[in-house]
Scaffold this active site. Structure first.
Site, PDB file in Angstrom:
ATOM      1  N   ASN A  27       0.798  -1.222   0.000  1.00  0.00           N
ATOM      2  CA  ASN A  27       0.000   0.000   0.000  1.00  0.00           C
ATOM      3  C   ASN A  27       0.832   1.274   0.000  1.00  0.00           C
ATOM      4  OD1 ASN A  27      -2.493   1.718   0.772  1.00  0.00           O
ATOM      5  ND2 ASN A  27      -1.090   2.044   2.493  1.00  0.00           N
ATOM      6  N   SER A  62      -3.667   2.593  -8.870  1.00  0.00           N
ATOM      7  CA  SER A  62      -4.510   3.793  -8.878  1.00  0.00           C
ATOM      8  C   SER A  62      -5.342   3.793 -10.139  1.00  0.00           C
ATOM      9  CB  SER A  62      -3.646   5.061  -8.840  1.00  0.00           C
ATOM     10  OG  SER A  62      -4.432   6.225  -9.104  1.00  0.00           O
ATOM     11  N   TYR A 106       3.361   9.899 -11.490  1.00  0.00           N
ATOM     12  CA  TYR A 106       2.384   9.060 -10.800  1.00  0.00           C
ATOM     13  C   TYR A 106       1.718   8.119 -11.801  1.00  0.00           C
ATOM     14  CZ  TYR A 106      -1.363   7.954  -7.432  1.00  0.00           C
ATOM     15  OH  TYR A 106      -2.230   7.321  -6.566  1.00  0.00           O
ATOM     16  N   ALA A 122       2.934   7.032 -14.589  1.00  0.00           N
ATOM     17  CA  ALA A 122       3.927   6.048 -15.018  1.00  0.00           C
ATOM     18  C   ALA A 122       4.157   4.980 -13.953  1.00  0.00           C
ATOM     19  CB  ALA A 122       5.240   6.742 -15.351  1.00  0.00           C
ATOM     20  N   LYS A 156       2.218   4.035 -11.399  1.00  0.00           N
ATOM     21  CA  LYS A 156       1.064   3.190 -11.113  1.00  0.00           C
ATOM     22  C   LYS A 156       0.747   2.244 -12.277  1.00  0.00           C
ATOM     23  CE  LYS A 156       0.230   4.496  -6.914  1.00  0.00           C
ATOM     24  NZ  LYS A 156       0.380   3.548  -5.788  1.00  0.00           N
TER      25      LYS A 156
END
Length: 255
Positions: A90, A142, A159, A161, A163
């Site tokens: 997480n 995400s 972000y 890229a 995820k």
């Protein structure tokens, strides 16, 4: 099918937000829990709550980007419990900016935490799952792994890229370790209020107006609304489900 009694769940990024909520959900489902994050004092406070529910809980300070920290922490967890059944990857960060404004340092940081962190923790957990011929790995990606935004308010190229890379890693691990009775799946949260978003996105009326206007449910996710999907992927209810990606975003990605 969702009962986790006797299982040990390892949760990274457990000191706040979605990770903290998930740790509580695992404990409520009967699992003992390993709490991992950099802020040990927060983990210890959460550990006391979970112990009050009758669970065996271990709080370990860990930097998921540092291999020695990960190696040592997972070894400590395995020594304590003797088996590690569930891993929720997480821990993550969100760095704003497009490729024209991002620094190399910020881009590297996104990849280090969001991708390398999953790699490192999985590396040291999965060997114990292979030995035990059982494992449930859940990677938090995400909705921004599959959709992007042209509006300057929400541009996060590093972000996006990182995820998207989580999805590739999830599929690769799922294909390799399925023979060992280890499932690997990913979840794509939309906007949830958390420590990562409350001082940024939730402080922008312009962004919220835009997001709510585009979202079929006209709101952000509420505390606990990710837990059902996490528990599904972590339990025997999903024993024949692997390499999959479920988006929990109020329908944002369908419009």
């Amino acid at each position: 099918m969702f009962d986790l009694t006797g299982k040990v769940a390892v949760v990274t990024g457990a000191s706040s937000g979605l990770g903290r909520d998930a740790a509580m959900a695992y404990a409520q489902a009967g699992a003992d829990v390993v709490l991992l994050a950099r802020r040990l004092e927060r983990l210890e406070a959460l550990a006391e709550e979970l112990k009050g529910m009758g669970r065996d809980v271990l709080a370990i300070k860990m930097d998921v980007t540092d291999e020695e920290s990960v190696k040592s922490g997972i070894a400590q967890a395995y020594e304590h419990f003797g088996h590690l059944d569930i891993l929720l990857n997480n821990a993550g960060i969100a760095v704003g900016g497009g490729v024209d404004t991002l620094t190399v340092e910020d881009f590297d940081k996104s990849i280090d935490v969001n991708v390398k962190g999953i790699f490192l923790v999985s590396k040291y957990v999965v060997k114990h799952m292979i030995e035990n011929e059982y494992g449930r790995i859940v990677n938090i990606a995400s909705v921004n792994a599959v959709i992007a935004d042209k509006d300057d308010i929400f541009v996060r190229h590093s972000y996006n890229a990182s995820k998207a890379a989580v999805l590739g890693l999830t599929k690769g691990m799922a294909a390799t370790y399925g023979k060992n009775n280890i499932t690997v799946n990913a979840i794509g949260p939309g906007l949830f209020e958390s420590e990562m978003t409350e001082d940024t996105l939730f402080k922008s009326d312009d962004f919220l107006t835009l997001y709510y206007g585009l979202n079929p449910m006209n709101r952000a996710g509420k505390q606990g609304e990710l837990n059902g999907t996490i528990l599904y992927f972590s339990s025997d209810a999903a024993s024949y489900t692997t390499g999959q990606f479920i988006v929990v975003d109020g329908g944002m990605s369908i419009v």
